[in-house]
Design an enzyme around this catalytic site. Structure first.
Site, PDB file in Angstrom:
ATOM      1  N   GLN A  58      10.105  63.928 -67.042  1.00  0.00           N
ATOM      2  CA  GLN A  58       9.151  65.670 -66.594  1.00  0.00           C
ATOM      3  C   GLN A  58       9.977  65.693 -65.938  1.00  0.00           C
ATOM      4  O   GLN A  58       9.776  66.633 -65.316  1.00  0.00           O
ATOM      5  CB  GLN A  58       7.844  65.076 -66.516  1.00  0.00           C
ATOM      6  N   HIS A  69       1.081  59.010 -75.114  1.00  0.00           N
ATOM      7  CA  HIS A  69       1.452  59.833 -74.576  1.00  0.00           C
ATOM      8  C   HIS A  69       2.468  60.297 -74.019  1.00  0.00           C
ATOM      9  O   HIS A  69       3.988  60.597 -74.563  1.00  0.00           O
ATOM     10  CB  HIS A  69       0.120  61.402 -73.977  1.00  0.00           C
TER      11      HIS A  69
HETATM   12  C1  Y12 Z   1      -4.768  62.533 -72.139  1.00  0.00           C
HETATM   13  C2  Y12 Z   1      -3.400  63.590 -72.731  1.00  0.00           C
HETATM   14  C3  Y12 Z   1      -2.095  63.822 -72.205  1.00  0.00           C
HETATM   15  C4  Y12 Z   1      -2.381  63.292 -71.383  1.00  0.00           C
HETATM   16  C5  Y12 Z   1      -0.806  63.052 -70.617  1.00  0.00           C
HETATM   17  C6  Y12 Z   1      -0.800  63.670 -69.247  1.00  0.00           C
HETATM   18  N1  Y12 Z   1      -1.659  65.775 -68.820  1.00  0.00           N
HETATM   19  C7  Y12 Z   1      -1.619  66.226 -68.024  1.00  0.00           C
HETATM   20  O1  Y12 Z   1      -1.340  65.528 -66.881  1.00  0.00           O
HETATM   21  C8  Y12 Z   1      -2.061  67.790 -68.622  1.00  0.00           C
HETATM   22  C9  Y12 Z   1      -2.105  68.034 -66.977  1.00  0.00           C
HETATM   23  C10 Y12 Z   1      -2.015  70.051 -67.281  1.00  0.00           C
HETATM   24  C11 Y12 Z   1      -2.126  70.263 -66.204  1.00  0.00           C
HETATM   25  C12 Y12 Z   1      -2.151  71.956 -66.435  1.00  0.00           C
HETATM   26  O2  Y12 Z   1      -2.169  72.677 -65.473  1.00  0.00           O
HETATM   27  C13 Y12 Z   1      -2.996  72.938 -64.238  1.00  0.00           C
HETATM   28  O3  Y12 Z   1      -4.574  72.684 -65.143  1.00  0.00           O
HETATM   29  C14 Y12 Z   1      -3.223  74.139 -63.405  1.00  0.00           C
HETATM   30  C15 Y12 Z   1      -1.751  73.145 -67.259  1.00  0.00           C
HETATM   31  O4  Y12 Z   1      -1.529  74.026 -67.208  1.00  0.00           O
HETATM   32  C16 Y12 Z   1      -2.053  75.189 -68.023  1.00  0.00           C
HETATM   33  O5  Y12 Z   1      -3.210  74.807 -68.037  1.00  0.00           O
HETATM   34  C17 Y12 Z   1      -1.531  76.069 -67.261  1.00  0.00           C
HETATM   35  C18 Y12 Z   1      -1.604  72.250 -68.612  1.00  0.00           C
HETATM   36  C19 Y12 Z   1      -1.619  70.723 -68.235  1.00  0.00           C
HETATM   37  C20 Y12 Z   1      -3.548  62.327 -70.511  1.00  0.00           C
HETATM   38  C21 Y12 Z   1      -4.683  62.314 -71.363  1.00  0.00           C
HETATM   39 CO    CO Z   2       3.898  65.056 -70.993  1.00  0.00          CO
END
Ligand code: Y12
Ligand code: CO
Length: 173
Positions: free
Chosen positions: A50, A137
């Site tokens: 990523q 994931h």
């Molecule tokens: C359960 C399922 C998936 C995972 C993988 C890790 N995923 C993340 O860390 C996703 C974070 C994320 C953050 C975002 O930004 C904000 O919230 C500011 C985002 O952006 C928006 O929503 C605009 C999207 C995803 C771990 C555990």
């Molecule tokens: Co991801």
């Protein structure tokens, strides 16, 4: 150093990551930068691909019972292999490479993995609940796969339409 996060539909996310062979300062520098990038982006998990490094590296820093992301809970997982699994469960997932989009995805409920840490030491870990889902994931990223590829045909179509619209609106701003 904060790195830029590659977002869908960038083809670089499709690359299959290579195993890490050298557990040196360069790897430690990448891991530290991945941590800074994940925290700066409000993420809880990040794979090296990523940030445009197609190597089998992922990090996770899940919130604790007080909903805090404590650095002492940081997991650095290198060259992971799944050795056992049990059951299935649905969880609403999001990904820093697919901003603004969350979908229910079916995952294995509990898994056991073998992996190496930043020093090349081998560990075995059994994971359940959010940790199990997050590892699966991130391990899919290492195969060049995004969680949206697990959607049914109709949900994927709906996603593509919504995502394109969001991207267009973002560009206008
Ligand atoms: C359960 C399922 C998936 C995972 C993988 C890790 N995923 C993340 O860390 C996703 C974070 C994320 C953050 C975002 O930004 C904000 O919230 C500011 C985002 O952006 C928006 O929503 C605009 C999207 C995803 C771990 C555990
Ligand atoms: Co991801």
């Amino acid at each position: 150093m904060i790195l830029s996060v590659v977002t869908y539909p960038d083809r670089r996310l499709k690359v299959v990551s290579k195993a890490v062979e050298k557990f040196d300062e360069k790897l430690h520098f990448l891991l530290d930068n991945m941590y800074e990038t994940m925290m700066a982006s409000n993420g809880i998990g990040l794979a090296a691909i990523q940030v445009d490094r197609p190597i089998q590296v992922l990090i996770l820093n899940l919130p604790n019972e007080e909903e805090n992301q404590d650095k002492s809970d940081l997991l650095e997982i290198i060259n992971p292999k799944m050795t056992e699994s049990n059951g299935t469960v649905f969880y609403q997932e999001g990904c820093l490479s697919v901003p603004g989009f969350y979908e229910d995805i079916e995952r294995l409920e509990t898994i056991t993995i073998r992996y190496q840490d930043r020093y090349g030491m081998t560990h075995n870990m059994r994971a359940e609940a959010l940790l199990s889902i997050a590892i699966q994931h991130e391990m899919e990223h290492l195969q060049g796969k995004l969680f949206i590829e697990n959607l049914s045909y109709s949900r994927r179509k709906k996603f593509e339409k919504e995502y394109k619209k969001t991207m267009k609106e973002k560009k206008k701003r």
